[in-house]
Scaffold this active site. Structure first.
Site: not given
Ligand code: BGC
Length: 836
Positions: A441, A718, A735
């Site tokens: 990502e 995350e 994250h």
């Protein structure tokens, strides 16, 4: 002593290069006399002298021309008549000078979809026949390039020319190569697919900007006899696909053939490329560079018996550095992971990213460190070599930004949280603000930076980095006013449509940056995009139904809602979209109203303020019983109106009580997702529930920040709990979104709150609690260092506040005592017990 501390040009402190006709100077001051302000400064650019009374936003005037080197002398005088001097210099880039070079490529090369191309090598040999005064190169690529002259790397930047919205803006780099040149020279450019041509996005797109990578450069040679020569990319350049870099891909890693040097390269004629679009070419002034050297903390044999594992003790984004004793053809494989499970690397959080570096040895001692990829990792495993024959370290890679803030307190777990927040920022500020640095990502998700921007701006000076990204954001705004969910959009198929929190980035990120650095020109640049966005939101909100209130409820077209909330699934998170979107809408209108006033747009300011209160009223009428009770209760539903100042009178107390009850019902846990979590502690602490805010902050069972730390986190995650035994993918361990709690550490625990942009005026008002006996935070503002440090000892609270030169601070002690002070160092005390 009165001193000029730091000076930046175009927000860059180290080796600034600018394309601006009027580069922007700012400088901070140090003064040991209280009440010091800048009286005036003389700025001498060699050709022009300017007298200014400001420390920021100074447009330098000096008839600057392309590819120049300029010295700037600053002489500052304070209000006591003391004088301080500083010398800074900067270089100018091409300043719009047209490129004569042609784009080079390998026209015969094609590569399969969903993968990355073999790096191309372009070269040109040239001679220098007379004494050289100066030599410079400007270069760019579609893809990423690495330049070498006579075998030496040019510059120390990574992934040049960087990641931008390529069809609009492409960066180029400028390097001084005078010292690298000899009589006979070979310039080589290794060009990988990077973000433009290589595999990117979680759906493994490739060929996104172009069919294959391409390279463009111009070399400027100035001789001592006053003559000049230019060598540009054209048909005279050669090409090979047989270089050391056999493969390079951001997700999968790199294959580097160290033995290739010993082979004779077969060169062909480079092909000329028509790239088919005309981006604006602009200087790169915030490149990715090498920062911390990371040392191995522990190493041991993997449970699988085939690999050796090295633990760096810290999750980060970067690359390994290896010193190898090898033999020709020996293949060393380095895999990367964030966690271990049962003594082996667990790569499930990487999803499809292979994150593997393969090095093929030549004979003897050699060094290797990947340069055309990066990984997010804490652990590596190495196979193909005995641990005795390899020395391992690593380097953290991220965009060049200064660390400008620090927080610490008496609770060591919170200090670890602060460190984790900073490391997640470093790991995700790799040329663009990414969601995560490890899996397939690493994209510019707008929502993540929307919620993290305030915290980022405390810890780092992100001005140059943010401006670059906000420029792309503006370029990619849709005709209807929405923004792509990721910027640069690069390969994402989702429609460009206004979405709450993610789309609010144009407002939230700009506002955070303005508060930190006080640069009104950024507000001016962003203002039309913000207005257009709010217009789009108004359009979608109107679809919610007729009537005075419904038309302000923002539900359509699509909302992430309470994204990643610890309870429920994606469907449940999204169902909360209209509460969340409506609250974000009210908040954004309120911020844009403040921005409009700062820009002197009184009517706009009034209009957005009215709109904001109408939206708040709609929230009240549609979602609550008008007394402060939500018809459909959930924590974020209370958090946002409270934190965004949408409540009034008795309603505020009732909402806060309800929120507190919901938290208590969860046994003092939060159930908020991406959109609510950054604000929950503010909603509680600012409305009479400081104890609950601290309870959440210090909560050690999941979901909570400290649970992650207790579970060994070295970055923010995350999600709050991660079951590493789970089959299939697991979430990211790096994250920054939940690291947005850093905002609370600075603004409430330490109590430093900007009132005017750049901390020209700020407040210090610590919020005590959680049994903390001391806390301290500092922020390097554009004017100098601001600091708040408090401690409680034997029933006495002591506060030390440092106010930068030219700034003013409003100090409030826990007993309510107030002081308004100019620059200087101040100490106060009052009676106070440690509060649990
Ligand atoms: C990203 C998030 C992002 C989200 C939006 C995820 O895959 O990692 O951080 O904001 O998608 O849907």
């Amino acid at each position: 002593m009165f001193e000029i501390d730091k000076a930046a040009i175009d927000n860059v402190f180290r080796d600034p290069v600018t394309d601006n006709k009027f580069p922007i100077l700012r400088f901070s001051l140090k003064d040991d006399r209280s009440g010091a302000t800048l009286k005036q400064a003389t700025i001498d650019t060699g050709t022009k002298k300017q007298i200014v009374a400001e420390q920021t936003g100074i447009a330098l005037d000096g008839d600057f021309t392309p590819l120049g080197h300029y010295d700037v002398d600053i002489v500052a005088e304070d209000n006591f008549g003391q004088i301080a001097k500083k010398h800074v210099s900067f270089r100018t880039g091409r300043m719009g000078m047209p490129w004569e070079g042609k784009w080079l490529t390998d026209p015969d090369y094609a590569f399969a979809p969903k993968t990355s191309p073999v790096p191309f090598v372009f070269r040109r040999v040239f001679k220098i026949g007379k004494p050289l005064k100066k030599a410079m190169v400007t270069a760019t690529a579609l893809g990423i390039y690495l330049l070498k002259i006579n075998g030496n790397r040019v510059g120390s930047d990574y992934f040049t020319p960087g990641f931008t919205s390529y069809k609009h803006t492409l960066q180029y780099n400028l390097y001084d190569i005078t010292d690298l040149l000899e009589e006979r020279n070979e310039i080589v450019a290794i060009v990988g697919g990077g973000w433009a041509a290589g595999r990117f996005t979680y759906s493994s797109k490739s060929h996104i900007t172009c069919d294959r990578q391409a390279f463009l450069a111009e070399i400027f040679l100035q001789y001592t006899d006053g003559t000049a020569e230019k060598i540009v990319t054209d048909e005279s350049w050669q090409l090979s696909r047989g270089g050391e870099y056999r493969f390079a891909d951001f997700y999968d890693g790199e294959i580097y053939d160290g033995a290739a040097k010993d082979r004779k390269t077969v060169w062909r004629k480079a092909g000329i490329y028509k790239i088919g679009f005309s981006p604006r070419l602009t200087i790169c002034n915030c490149p990715v560079r090498a920062h911390e050297n990371m040392m191995v903390k522990e190493s041991f044999q993997a449970a699988n018996g085939k690999e050796h594992i090295y633990d760096f003790g810290q999750n980060f984004a970067g690359v390994v550095k290896l010193k190898i004793k090898g033999r020709k053809g020996q293949k060393i494989v380095v895999r990367h992971a964030e966690i271990l499970t049962s003594g082996d690397l667990n790569v499930k959080s990487l999803r499809t990213a292979k994150a593997t570096a393969v090095y093929i040895c030549r004979d003897g001692e050699q060094e290797y460190s990947p340069t055309m990829t990066y990984m997010g990792f804490r652990y590596i495993s190495i196979s193909g070599i005995s641990p005795d024959d390899i020395e391992v370290s690593a380097v953290a890679l991220y965009s060049d930004m200064e660390e400008t803030g620090g927080f610490e307190c008496s609770e060591s777990l919170l200090n670890k949280l602060q460190s984790n927040i900073a490391w997640s920022a470093k790991s995700n500020f790799v040329d663009i603000p990414t969601d995560c640095p490890q899996r397939d990502e690493r994209m510019g998700w707008t929502g993540d930076i929307s919620v993290f921007a305030r915290t980022a701006c405390f810890n780092f000076d992100v001005s140059a980095f943010a401006e670059k990204w906000l420029r792309d954001l503006r370029s990619e705004q849709g005709k209807g006013g929405g923004f792509p969910l990721v910027v640069p959009k690069q390969g994402i198929a989702a429609p460009t449509v206004a979405t709450a929190c993610w789309g609010d980035c144009s407002i939230l990120v700009t506002w955070a940056e303005y508060l930190a650095r006080g640069d009104k020109s950024l507000l001016e640049h962003m203002y039309p995009a913000m207005q257009k966005f709010l217009k789009a939101v108004a359009f979608w909100a109107r679809l919610s139904g007729p009537g005075k209130y419904r038309k302000h409820i923002w539900k359509w077209l699509f909302q992430f809602g309470d994204w990643c909330a610890p309870e429920g699934n994606i469907g449940d998170w999204m169902k909360r979209g209209r509460w969340i979107a409506t609250a974000y809408y009210a908040n954004s209108c309120a911020i844009v109203s403040r921005i409009a006033s700062l820009l002197g747009k009184k009517e706009d300011a009034q209009r957005y303020a009215v709109l904001s209160s109408e939206i708040a009223e709609a929230y009240r009428k549609v979602f609550t019983d008008e007394k402060g009770n939500l018809k459909n209760e959930f924590q974020t539903g209370y958090v946002l109106p409270l934190a965004f100042g949408m409540t009034k009178g008795e309603e505020t107390a009732i909402m806060a009580r309800n929120l507190n009850r919901l938290v208590e019902q969860k046994n003092w846990h939060l159930t908020t997702g991406f959109t609510g979590t950054p604000y929950i502690l503010f909603a509680l602490a600012d409305n009479g529930y400081t104890d609950t805010a601290y309870r959440l902050l210090l909560q050690e069972s999941a979901p909570s920040w400290l649970h992650c730390i207790k579970s060994g986190a070295t970055t923010t995650w995350e999600e709050w709990t991660i079951d590493d035994r789970k089959e299939g993918n697991i979430p990211s361990f790096n994250h920054y979104a939940y690291g947005a709690v850093g905002d609370f550490l600075y603004r409430r625990v330490a109590g430093i709150e900007p009132i005017e942009g750049g901390y020209k005026r700020f407040a210090v008002k610590p919020v005590l609690g959680g049994g903390l006996t001391y806390a301290r935070a500092f922020i390097v503002t554009p004017f100098g260092k601001a600091e708040s440090a408090w401690q409680i000892h034997d029933g006495i609270f002591k506060l030390t506040v440092c106010v930068p030169v030219s700034c003013e601070c409003e100090i409030t002690l826990p007993n309510g005592e107030k002081h308004v002070v100019a620059s200087g160092l101040y100490e106060y005390e009052c009676k106070e017990e440690v509060s649990k």
